[in-house]
Design a protein around this motif. Structure first.
Motif, PDB file in Angstrom:
ATOM      1  N   ASP A  20       0.849  -1.180   0.000  1.00 49.05           N
ATOM      2  CA  ASP A  20       0.000   0.000   0.000  1.00 49.05           C
ATOM      3  C   ASP A  20       0.890   1.239   0.000  1.00 49.05           C
ATOM      4  O   ASP A  20       0.959   1.966   0.982  1.00 49.05           O
ATOM      5  CB  ASP A  20      -0.912  -0.032   1.228  1.00 49.05           C
ATOM      6  N   TRP A  21       1.607   1.431  -1.110  1.00 45.91           N
ATOM      7  CA  TRP A  21       2.475   2.595  -1.228  1.00 45.91           C
ATOM      8  C   TRP A  21       1.636   3.860  -1.203  1.00 45.91           C
ATOM      9  O   TRP A  21       0.625   3.967  -1.886  1.00 45.91           O
ATOM     10  CB  TRP A  21       3.266   2.549  -2.533  1.00 45.91           C
ATOM     11  N   LYS A  22       2.072   4.815  -0.411  1.00 44.86           N
ATOM     12  CA  LYS A  22       1.452   6.135  -0.378  1.00 44.86           C
ATOM     13  C   LYS A  22       2.283   7.061  -1.258  1.00 44.86           C
ATOM     14  O   LYS A  22       3.494   6.890  -1.401  1.00 44.86           O
ATOM     15  CB  LYS A  22       1.411   6.690   1.050  1.00 44.86           C
ATOM     16  N   PHE A  23       1.631   8.067  -1.816  1.00 44.79           N
ATOM     17  CA  PHE A  23       2.319   9.026  -2.661  1.00 44.79           C
ATOM     18  C   PHE A  23       2.134  10.446  -2.150  1.00 44.79           C
ATOM     19  O   PHE A  23       2.722  11.374  -2.666  1.00 44.79           O
ATOM     20  CB  PHE A  23       1.845   8.885  -4.112  1.00 44.79           C
ATOM     21  N   ASP A  24       1.313  10.593  -1.118  1.00 47.76           N
ATOM     22  CA  ASP A  24       1.083  11.884  -0.475  1.00 47.76           C
ATOM     23  C   ASP A  24       1.672  11.796   0.933  1.00 47.76           C
ATOM     24  O   ASP A  24       1.173  11.069   1.781  1.00 47.76           O
ATOM     25  CB  ASP A  24      -0.412  12.178  -0.430  1.00 47.76           C
ATOM     26  N   PHE A  25       2.737  12.540   1.165  1.00 41.14           N
ATOM     27  CA  PHE A  25       3.463  12.433   2.430  1.00 41.14           C
ATOM     28  C   PHE A  25       2.625  12.899   3.614  1.00 41.14           C
ATOM     29  O   PHE A  25       2.690  12.311   4.694  1.00 41.14           O
ATOM     30  CB  PHE A  25       4.779  13.210   2.354  1.00 41.14           C
ATOM     31  N   GLU A  26       1.847  13.946   3.447  1.00 44.22           N
ATOM     32  CA  GLU A  26       1.019  14.440   4.555  1.00 44.22           C
ATOM     33  C   GLU A  26      -0.022  13.385   4.954  1.00 44.22           C
ATOM     34  O   GLU A  26      -0.276  13.178   6.139  1.00 44.22           O
ATOM     35  CB  GLU A  26       0.363  15.773   4.196  1.00 44.22           C
ATOM     36  N   GLU A  27      -0.605  12.742   3.974  1.00 44.31           N
ATOM     37  CA  GLU A  27      -1.544  11.649   4.249  1.00 44.31           C
ATOM     38  C   GLU A  27      -0.823  10.512   4.974  1.00 44.31           C
ATOM     39  O   GLU A  27      -1.355   9.934   5.921  1.00 44.31           O
ATOM     40  CB  GLU A  27      -2.134  11.139   2.934  1.00 44.31           C
ATOM     41  N   ALA A  28       0.387  10.216   4.558  1.00 51.23           N
ATOM     42  CA  ALA A  28       1.173   9.146   5.186  1.00 51.23           C
ATOM     43  C   ALA A  28       1.489   9.478   6.641  1.00 51.23           C
ATOM     44  O   ALA A  28       1.398   8.616   7.520  1.00 51.23           O
ATOM     45  CB  ALA A  28       2.451   8.901   4.397  1.00 51.23           C
ATOM     46  N   LYS A  29       1.861  10.737   6.910  1.00 54.26           N
ATOM     47  CA  LYS A  29       2.154  11.144   8.290  1.00 54.26           C
ATOM     48  C   LYS A  29       0.916  11.030   9.174  1.00 54.26           C
ATOM     49  O   LYS A  29       0.995  10.585  10.315  1.00 54.26           O
ATOM     50  CB  LYS A  29       2.690  12.575   8.334  1.00 54.26           C
ATOM     51  N   GLN A  30      -0.216  11.436   8.635  1.00 53.27           N
ATOM     52  CA  GLN A  30      -1.459  11.335   9.399  1.00 53.27           C
ATOM     53  C   GLN A  30      -1.764   9.876   9.729  1.00 53.27           C
ATOM     54  O   GLN A  30      -2.092   9.533  10.861  1.00 53.27           O
ATOM     55  CB  GLN A  30      -2.615  11.952   8.606  1.00 53.27           C
ATOM     56  N   LEU A  31      -1.623   9.008   8.736  1.00 56.07           N
ATOM     57  CA  LEU A  31      -1.856   7.583   8.936  1.00 56.07           C
ATOM     58  C   LEU A  31      -0.849   6.991   9.920  1.00 56.07           C
ATOM     59  O   LEU A  31      -1.209   6.188  10.773  1.00 56.07           O
ATOM     60  CB  LEU A  31      -1.792   6.870   7.583  1.00 56.07           C
ATOM     61  N   ALA A  32       0.400   7.407   9.830  1.00 58.71           N
ATOM     62  CA  ALA A  32       1.438   6.923  10.745  1.00 58.71           C
ATOM     63  C   ALA A  32       1.100   7.296  12.184  1.00 58.71           C
ATOM     64  O   ALA A  32       1.287   6.488  13.104  1.00 58.71           O
ATOM     65  CB  ALA A  32       2.802   7.484  10.349  1.00 58.71           C
ATOM     66  N   ASN A  33       0.593   8.514  12.378  1.00 56.10           N
ATOM     67  CA  ASN A  33       0.177   8.926  13.722  1.00 56.10           C
ATOM     68  C   ASN A  33      -0.998   8.107  14.217  1.00 56.10           C
ATOM     69  O   ASN A  33      -1.015   7.676  15.369  1.00 56.10           O
ATOM     70  CB  ASN A  33      -0.175  10.413  13.735  1.00 56.10           C
ATOM     71  N   GLU A  34      -1.981   7.898  13.362  1.00 54.84           N
ATOM     72  CA  GLU A  34      -3.164   7.124  13.744  1.00 54.84           C
ATOM     73  C   GLU A  34      -2.818   5.684  14.098  1.00 54.84           C
ATOM     74  O   GLU A  34      -3.373   5.112  15.032  1.00 54.84           O
ATOM     75  CB  GLU A  34      -4.195   7.131  12.609  1.00 54.84           C
ATOM     76  N   GLU A  35      -1.888   5.096  13.326  1.00 51.50           N
ATOM     77  CA  GLU A  35      -1.545   3.687  13.518  1.00 51.50           C
ATOM     78  C   GLU A  35      -0.275   3.484  14.350  1.00 51.50           C
ATOM     79  O   GLU A  35       0.143   2.355  14.575  1.00 51.50           O
ATOM     80  CB  GLU A  35      -1.390   3.003  12.154  1.00 51.50           C
ATOM     81  N   ASN A  36       0.339   4.599  14.814  1.00 54.61           N
ATOM     82  CA  ASN A  36       1.561   4.560  15.600  1.00 54.61           C
ATOM     83  C   ASN A  36       2.652   3.736  14.907  1.00 54.61           C
ATOM     84  O   ASN A  36       3.220   2.810  15.476  1.00 54.61           O
ATOM     85  CB  ASN A  36       1.287   4.026  17.013  1.00 54.61           C
ATOM     86  N   LYS A  37       2.935   4.099  13.650  1.00 52.67           N
ATOM     87  CA  LYS A  37       3.934   3.399  12.853  1.00 52.67           C
ATOM     88  C   LYS A  37       4.975   4.395  12.345  1.00 52.67           C
ATOM     89  O   LYS A  37       4.682   5.577  12.167  1.00 52.67           O
ATOM     90  CB  LYS A  37       3.287   2.727  11.631  1.00 52.67           C
ATOM     91  N   ASN A  38       6.173   3.888  12.103  1.00 53.62           N
ATOM     92  CA  ASN A  38       7.198   4.691  11.445  1.00 53.62           C
ATOM     93  C   ASN A  38       6.921   4.736   9.950  1.00 53.62           C
ATOM     94  O   ASN A  38       6.103   3.967   9.430  1.00 53.62           O
ATOM     95  CB  ASN A  38       8.593   4.115  11.708  1.00 53.62           C
ATOM     96  N   ILE A  39       7.631   5.620   9.278  1.00 50.73           N
ATOM     97  CA  ILE A  39       7.453   5.826   7.840  1.00 50.73           C
ATOM     98  C   ILE A  39       8.734   5.424   7.116  1.00 50.73           C
ATOM     99  O   ILE A  39       9.827   5.783   7.545  1.00 50.73           O
ATOM    100  CB  ILE A  39       7.142   7.314   7.539  1.00 50.73           C
ATOM    101  N   ILE A  40       8.582   4.687   6.031  1.00 50.90           N
ATOM    102  CA  ILE A  40       9.688   4.378   5.137  1.00 50.90           C
ATOM    103  C   ILE A  40       9.442   5.205   3.873  1.00 50.90           C
ATOM    104  O   ILE A  40       8.475   4.983   3.157  1.00 50.90           O
ATOM    105  CB  ILE A  40       9.734   2.873   4.772  1.00 50.90           C
ATOM    106  N   LEU A  41      10.322   6.182   3.631  1.00 43.92           N
ATOM    107  CA  LEU A  41      10.223   7.063   2.470  1.00 43.92           C
ATOM    108  C   LEU A  41      11.304   6.665   1.475  1.00 43.92           C
ATOM    109  O   LEU A  41      12.492   6.685   1.809  1.00 43.92           O
ATOM    110  CB  LEU A  41      10.403   8.521   2.899  1.00 43.92           C
ATOM    111  N   VAL A  42      10.888   6.288   0.270  1.00 48.02           N
ATOM    112  CA  VAL A  42      11.822   5.796  -0.740  1.00 48.02           C
ATOM    113  C   VAL A  42      11.901   6.782  -1.907  1.00 48.02           C
ATOM    114  O   VAL A  42      10.884   7.073  -2.540  1.00 48.02           O
ATOM    115  CB  VAL A  42      11.379   4.403  -1.264  1.00 48.02           C
ATOM    116  N   PHE A  43      13.114   7.266  -2.164  1.00 49.18           N
ATOM    117  CA  PHE A  43      13.370   8.088  -3.345  1.00 49.18           C
ATOM    118  C   PHE A  43      13.904   7.164  -4.425  1.00 49.18           C
ATOM    119  O   PHE A  43      14.908   6.472  -4.222  1.00 49.18           O
ATOM    120  CB  PHE A  43      14.390   9.189  -3.040  1.00 49.18           C
TER     121      PHE A  43
END
Length: 144
Positions: A20-43
């Motif tokens: 479930d790759w995210k492409f919107d970082f702000e959406e990803a941060k919100q989800l990470a906060n809700e689910e208490n998960k870290n974020i893996i950002l791949v360039f």
């Protein structure tokens, strides 16, 4: 009947471990906060960067990574394709550019940035010629 059950099982298991790759970082941060998960950002340079392509094929597409990511991380991809046929929408290109200005000022490809749920950098790494299980261990090692 057995064939239908087998097909249903295969389809269900592929959905469970789909990425479930995210492409919107702000959406990803919100989800990470809700689910208490870290974020893996791949360039990634998905259509021109050989190590990026290897990382995708050997690590990101592996069942081990899919399972681990689903359980533990929010995964975000910032892609920078060069071929005209693979160009992203202008709005997505701009989002990726802004992410690169903040998290990839050195312009490294591939670059894997491990972030906490608020977007604070925990570590950065690139392509490593290791098994998916070893790569996962490397990510977990910097989270602690």
């Amino acid at each position: 009947m057995k064939n239908i059950l087998l097909i249903a099982t295969v389809l269900f298991s592929s959905l469970v471990y789909s990425q479930d790759w995210k492409f919107d970082f702000e959406e990803a941060k919100q989800l990470a906060n809700e689910e208490n998960k870290n974020i893996i950002l791949v360039f990634s340079g998905s259509d021109w960067c050989a190590p990026c392509i290897k990382l995708d094929r050997n690590i990101w597409q592996s069942e081990a990574f899919k399972k681990e990511a689903n359980a533990n991380w929010i995964i975000v991809k910032a892609d920078f394709p060069r071929k005209k046929a693979n160009q992203l929408e202008d709005s997505q290109t701009e989002k990726n550019r802004k992410l690169a200005e903040k998290y990839n000022v050195e312009g490294s490809f591939p670059l894997v940035v491990i972030l906490d749920k608020s977007g604070k950098i925990l570590s950065k790494m690139g392509y490593k010629n290791v098994s998916p299980e070893e790569y996962i261990k490397m990510i977990h090692a910097v989270e602690k």
